[in-house]
Write an enzyme that holds these catalytic residues in place. Structure first.
Site, mmCIF file in Angstrom:
data_model
loop_
_atom_site.group_PDB
_atom_site.id
_atom_site.type_symbol
_atom_site.label_atom_id
_atom_site.label_comp_id
_atom_site.label_asym_id
_atom_site.label_seq_id
_atom_site.Cartn_x
_atom_site.Cartn_y
_atom_site.Cartn_z
ATOM 1 C CG HIS A 89 44.142 61.054 30.944
ATOM 2 N ND1 HIS A 89 44.949 61.413 29.923
ATOM 3 C CD2 HIS A 89 44.483 61.817 32.001
ATOM 4 C CE1 HIS A 89 45.757 62.367 30.338
ATOM 5 N NE2 HIS A 89 45.490 62.641 31.595
ATOM 6 C CD GLU A 137 38.253 37.166 45.926
ATOM 7 O OE1 GLU A 137 39.029 37.598 45.065
ATOM 8 O OE2 GLU A 137 37.303 37.834 46.364
ATOM 9 C CG ASP A 142 42.607 38.552 45.907
ATOM 10 O OD1 ASP A 142 43.645 39.057 46.354
ATOM 11 O OD2 ASP A 142 41.639 39.219 45.510
ATOM 12 C CB CYS A 180 36.257 36.607 37.034
ATOM 13 S SG CYS A 180 36.176 36.656 38.833
HETATM 14 C C1 PEP Z 1 40.788 37.872 41.687
HETATM 15 O O1 PEP Z 1 41.161 37.978 42.851
HETATM 16 O O2 PEP Z 1 41.190 36.997 40.906
HETATM 17 C C2 PEP Z 1 39.807 38.823 41.135
HETATM 18 C C3 PEP Z 1 39.260 38.647 39.953
HETATM 19 O O3 PEP Z 1 39.540 39.943 41.869
HETATM 20 P P1 PEP Z 1 40.479 41.233 41.985
HETATM 21 O O4 PEP Z 1 41.602 41.082 41.006
HETATM 22 O O5 PEP Z 1 39.608 42.382 41.692
HETATM 23 O O6 PEP Z 1 40.920 41.150 43.408
HETATM 24 MG MG MG Z 2 40.112 39.284 44.212
#
Ligand code: PEP
Ligand code: MG
Length: 568
Positions: free
Chosen positions: A184, A426, A450, A497
């Site tokens: 936190h 991914e 990933d 992302c």
């Molecule tokens: C990723 O795999 O790039 C992703 C955005 O998902 P996470 O990091 O939550 O697995």
């Molecule tokens: Mg991922």
């Protein structure tokens, strides 16, 4: 000394060390009735004090800290936690010792959880336990509500009950011996935008109140009582950093744009409603990834349809009509949800994770899809499925969505028509078959975190092989290229992302490859907008063509670093 930098920035100030003398437990036992009364009185006091602190926190440290305190209020009313204390009192142990013993059982349970976020919640329970015991034994704690000068606050753990009542105007930084990125203190420091270092082992033996401390909230480096020469150098760096920060702030008003005025869609990644504030403050174009599993990680039971609806609705309403991509549950891998009662797997990253888990537990998936559909009327919602490796999975997920739509229609509950449905890219199989996937969904978002681990067969969380993990690897770049090409061939947009989307060195190559949207943690948004303003699309295209032919990831990185450095 060294710790883990969890909130960027340089800090030099006097330190206030939170005293943490061990509590002396009495052995006397009045009577079951008297001890129960001591416990219940203390409980009522701590609860009303926490409610007051929550109100105050809303005005001082903000909604995020208030929500932590709100969670404390719920725990203080949770009979599942309070009953064992009363039982222990009935069995002949005094009130203070009963609180200590019974709550330690819960604390140990949380500490034992592999998920880092849940383990950090043990610190919240410790805070409550400490306050209850102090109240029973009438022991007072430090008062930080009125500081006379800028101060660094340091402690073994800095409890949310302390920070909530604190004079944050005079808070220069935070240092903590325990804790990790999701503690936190780390969350709060980032929200308040003050530098912080946590996990600095041995800290409490080295410092005392009144010492002067200089530290770096990025590298985690801590200097105790530095020499005047060191202070001079440090203050010069602080001045430069402040100037840089001011320059960066200007970018929050503008959209990201390259030198040749090509606008880029820059969005934020969030794990819950709290993360939205900075994403909006930095002028993001929307939310490119809402990691909905965090709603599941923070509670001991599965969140209901209504609870999920409330969270999605808040985000959609606060961000007005900007797009919000909610990713359906990505549990499994390194994210464990006790309430699902899943068995341990040999290879969790290759196991029952994300969409695969939803197939195994369709009722959990349906609850989420219903909540999402119901939330859709409050804004511009898009739904994204994670860990898609086959067309069957995508088709199955879409069928479930249709099934939930039908249910809502029968119940006459409204939802928005034409909600966009996309997938995460991914898994290499999906990147390779991007065209086929693109024909059956509305958008892609590349998850490089990933995609890198699965392309290179390198565990993303294993330090021993961290040197092999890089999204600059030419094979990963090829995967990205295939995903973008596949999407564009079918006329759908392709975003990203994963962490690579917020990396200033990756930016030119991603622009060169024609990525449509960049989604990242709030703290990278301004730097990325600045980086975009220094580069030209045509140059990026040339660079991409050249870099894609290189053989190793360090060659790629060197080339990209050179390109960026020449334009800074
Ligand atoms: C990723 O795999 O790039 C992703 C955005 O998902 P996470 O990091 O939550 O697995
Ligand atoms: Mg991922």
């Amino acid at each position: 000394m060294h710790g883990q930098g969890v909130s960027k920035g340089l800090c030099y100030a006097k330190v206030h060390v939170l005293e943490d003398k061990p509590i002396q437990f009495p052995t006397e036992y009045a009577s079951a009735q008297a001890e129960e009364k001591k416990f219940r009185d203390a409980l009522a006091d701590v609860l009303s004090e926490t409610e007051e602190m929550k109100e105050r926190a809303l005005c001082t440290v903000g909604k995020e800290a208030a929500e932590i305190l709100d969670a404390h209020c719920s725990l203080l009313k949770d009979e599942g936690m309070l009953d064992p204390i009363s039982e222990s009192i009935q069995d002949g142990t005094n009130a203070a010792q009963s609180v200590e013993n019974a709550m330690n059982t819960f604390i140990e349970m949380f500490e034992g959880m592999e998920n880092e976020y849940m383990a950090q919640r043990a610190l919240d329970l410790k805070d409550i336990k400490d306050r209850l015991i102090r109240r029973i034994l009438h022991i007072k704690k430090d008062d930080l509500s009125n500081l006379s000068e800028m101060m660094i606050l340091a402690g073994e753990d800095i409890a949310p009950s302390i920070t909530a009542g604190m004079d944050t105007e005079h808070l220069a930084g935070m240092l903590m011996e325990l804790g990790g990125v999701t503690s936190h203190t780390a969350i709060l420091a980032r929200t308040l935008d003050v530098p912080a270092v946590v996990g600095a082992s041995g800290l409490m033996n080295e410092i005392k109140t009144g010492d002067m401390i200089a530290f770096d909230g990025e590298t985690g480096e801590i200097m105790i009582n530095p020499t005047s020469e060191e202070v001079k150098q440090f203050q010069e760096s602080m001045k430069k950093q402040k100037e840089e920060k001011e320059k960066l702030k200007l970018f929050s008003m503008r959209r990201a744009e390259t030198k040749d005025h090509q606008q880029l869609n820059v969005c934020g990644n969030i794990g819950g409603t709290d993360d939205l504030k900075k994403v909006m403050e930095y002028g993001a174009d929307g939310v490119g990834l809402f990691r909905s599993e965090f709603l599941f990680l923070v509670s001991a039971s599965l969140p209901t349809e209504e609870q999920q609806l409330a969270a999605y609705k808040t985000v959609l309403e606060e961000i007005k009509d900007k797009p919000v991509i909610v990713r359906t549950l990505d549990i499994g891998g390194d994210k464990e949800v006790k309430a699902l009662g899943l068995k341990k797997e040999e290879n969790p990253f290759l196991g029952l994770r994300a969409i695969r888990l939803c197939q195994a537990k369709p009722e959990v998936f349906h609850t989420q899809l219903r909540a999402l559909l119901r939330a859709s009327v409050y804004g511009n919602l898009q739904i994204m499925f994670p860990m898609i490796s086959s067309l069957q999975e995508l088709r199955w997920a879409k069928e479930q969505l249709e099934y939930c739509k039908k249910q809502l229609e029968e119940e006459q509950i409204p939802y928005k028509q034409n909600i966009k449905v996309g997938i995460m890219i991914e898994i290499p199989a999906t990147a390779v078959m991007a065209r086929q996937f693109a024909a059956e969904c509305d958008f892609f978002s590349i998850g490089t975190n990933d995609l890198t681990q699965y392309t290179l067969a390198v565990d993303r969380g294993n330090d021993d092989v961290a040197g092999l993990y890089s999204y600059f690897h030419p094979a990963v770049l090829r995967m990205i290229e295939m995903a973008i090409e596949g999407a564009h061939a079918q006329g759908i947009p392709c975003g990203m992302c994963g962490e690579a989307a917020g990396n200033a060195y990756m930016l030119p190559i991603l622009i060169g490859l024609g990525l449509d949207e960049y989604s990242m943690t709030a703290s990278s948004i301004l730097e990325l907008k600045q980086a975009a303003s220094r580069i030209d699309t045509a140059e990026c295209k040339e660079l991409a063509a050249r870099v894609m032919r290189l053989g190793t990831w360090d060659e790629v990185r060197t080339e990209l670093e050179k390109f960026v450095a020449e334009r800074n």
